[in-house]
Design an enzyme around this catalytic site. Structure first.
Site, PDB file in Angstrom:
ATOM      1  N   ASP A  82      31.406  -7.778  -7.316  1.00  0.00           N
ATOM      2  CA  ASP A  82      30.997  -6.806  -6.301  1.00  0.00           C
ATOM      3  C   ASP A  82      29.474  -6.724  -6.270  1.00  0.00           C
ATOM      4  OD1 ASP A  82      30.504  -4.608  -4.670  1.00  0.00           O
ATOM      5  OD2 ASP A  82      32.212  -3.473  -5.420  1.00  0.00           O
ATOM      6  N   SER A 137      35.961   2.169  -2.027  1.00  0.00           N
ATOM      7  CA  SER A 137      34.539   2.419  -1.791  1.00  0.00           C
ATOM      8  C   SER A 137      34.312   3.889  -1.427  1.00  0.00           C
ATOM      9  CB  SER A 137      34.032   1.474  -0.697  1.00  0.00           C
ATOM     10  OG  SER A 137      32.624   1.511  -0.605  1.00  0.00           O
ATOM     11  N   HIS A 172      33.113  -6.890  -2.987  1.00  0.00           N
ATOM     12  CA  HIS A 172      33.279  -5.486  -2.590  1.00  0.00           C
ATOM     13  C   HIS A 172      34.410  -5.303  -1.586  1.00  0.00           C
ATOM     14  CE1 HIS A 172      32.136  -1.319  -2.144  1.00  0.00           C
ATOM     15  NE2 HIS A 172      32.117  -1.462  -0.833  1.00  0.00           N
TER      16      HIS A 172
END
Length: 339
Positions: free
Chosen positions: A261, A184, A291
């Site tokens: 996600d 991320s 995610h």
């Protein structure tokens, strides 16, 4: 929208109140037009400052700045390390090494996401340690966990550079097999690091997971405000322009994303993969991955392992660089170890 306003009012209530009060005072003495201009400037400043509050969550959960889970909880051998970065802040790291032949194993430099601390990623790191048989250097950005300072884009880039400089000085790891990993927000940090001219030929492999193309792109997706399309780049305090930077990357790259996600669209992983400048690159879309839990998918570790098997060795002409770094006494002056 309500969530964003709540955060701004809660974190910046003093500035917000001052702006509103000042607007009323100016309106009383100078009229509506001047007061409106003051109000707009004040709100713009508040929104610009609030961008950090909307991106970085080092206090989620609330004890993340005072309690960091230790690798020993997962029966992992480790060193707890603090280094002083270029800005003078002490950055906390864990170096988890294999108990045998650690200097012949690849070493992963692990950059975590935007919330919590590195200790909350130890379940995933334990999998890297046992299933990939590698060393891991976990990095805690400024303002996170036990690291000093406050997070910002430039600062996170500097912390990443300090971490890679540190591991390049170690003689008990294979410095020709350094893997840079980021999830991320950490993926954006990893992409910036590997795209830099001074590092791009010294990193063996890059792995990014559930990473966005840029913060302006994410703002449009999350907020769904059409006006953001026309917003100039300088209005974004944090940019993390990964899609632009990844084209400069020559390092073998694996882009991983979870098909489910709900935060970062998997299509962004496809864009990063297509734009990546590396000849050796691979896209792995893991079915059912969200995610934060893509690493729990069945083929997660095997996908990384298969990718690493096909990564070629670094060119021999850069090997003298590592010898020069290890002999440079000035590069160690800022290191502070806590075992």
């Amino acid at each position: 929208m309500y969530h964003i306003l709540r955060i701004i009012l809660y974190k910046l209530w003093v500035v917000s109140t001052f702006t509103l009060f000042s607007s009323f005072i100016v309106f009383w003495f100078y009229g509506f037009v001047t007061a409106f201009a003051v109000f707009i400037l004040g709100i713009s400043g508040i929104l610009y400052s609030a961008q950090d509050l909307l991106l970085y969550y080092p206090n989620d959960p609330p004890d993340s700045r005072v309690f960091v889970l230790q690798p020993s909880n997962y029966k992992l051998p480790y060193e707890s390390i603090k280094i002083k970065n270029k800005d003078g802040f002490k950055i906390h790291m864990f170096l988890i090494k294999q108990t045998s032949n650690s200097n012949h194993k690849p070493t992963m430099v692990f950059f975590h996401g935007n919330a919590g601390n590195m200790g909350q990623r130890l379940s995933n790191v334990s999998g890297f340690y046992h299933k990939l048989n590698i060393n891991i250097l976990m990095v805690e950005y400024r303002g996170y966990g036990l690291s000093e300072g406050a997070p910002n884009e430039r600062g996170l880039y500097i912390d990443a550079q300090s971490a890679i400089d540190y591991i390049m000085q170690r003689t008990d790891v294979d410095r020709t097999k350094i893997i840079v990993f980021g999830r991320s927000l950490g993926g954006a940090v990893a992409i910036d690091l590997v795209s830099r001219l001074e590092y791009r030929n010294k990193i063996w492999a890059l792995v990014v997971e559930n990473t966005f193309t840029s913060i302006p792109d994410m703002a449009q997706i999350i907020l769904k405000w059409n006006c953001l399309t026309w917003l100039p780049q300088f209005c974004h305090k944090n940019k993390y322009m990964s899609l632009k930077k990844i084209g400069q990357i020559l390092t073998p790259t694996l882009v991983i994303c979870g098909s489910n996600d709900a935060l970062v669209p998997p299509a962004m992983a496809q864009e990063l993969y297509v734009r990546c400048g590396a000849v050796c690159k691979k896209l792995a879309v893991l079915p059912g991955g969200g995610h934060d839990d893509t690493w729990t998918c069945r083929d997660y570790y095997s996908s990384i392992q298969q990718f690493l098997v096909n990564v070629p060795p670094l060119p021999e002409d850069i090997i003298p660089f590592f010898d020069d770094v290890s002999k440079d006494p000035t590069s160690r002056n800022t290191l502070v170890h806590t075992v």
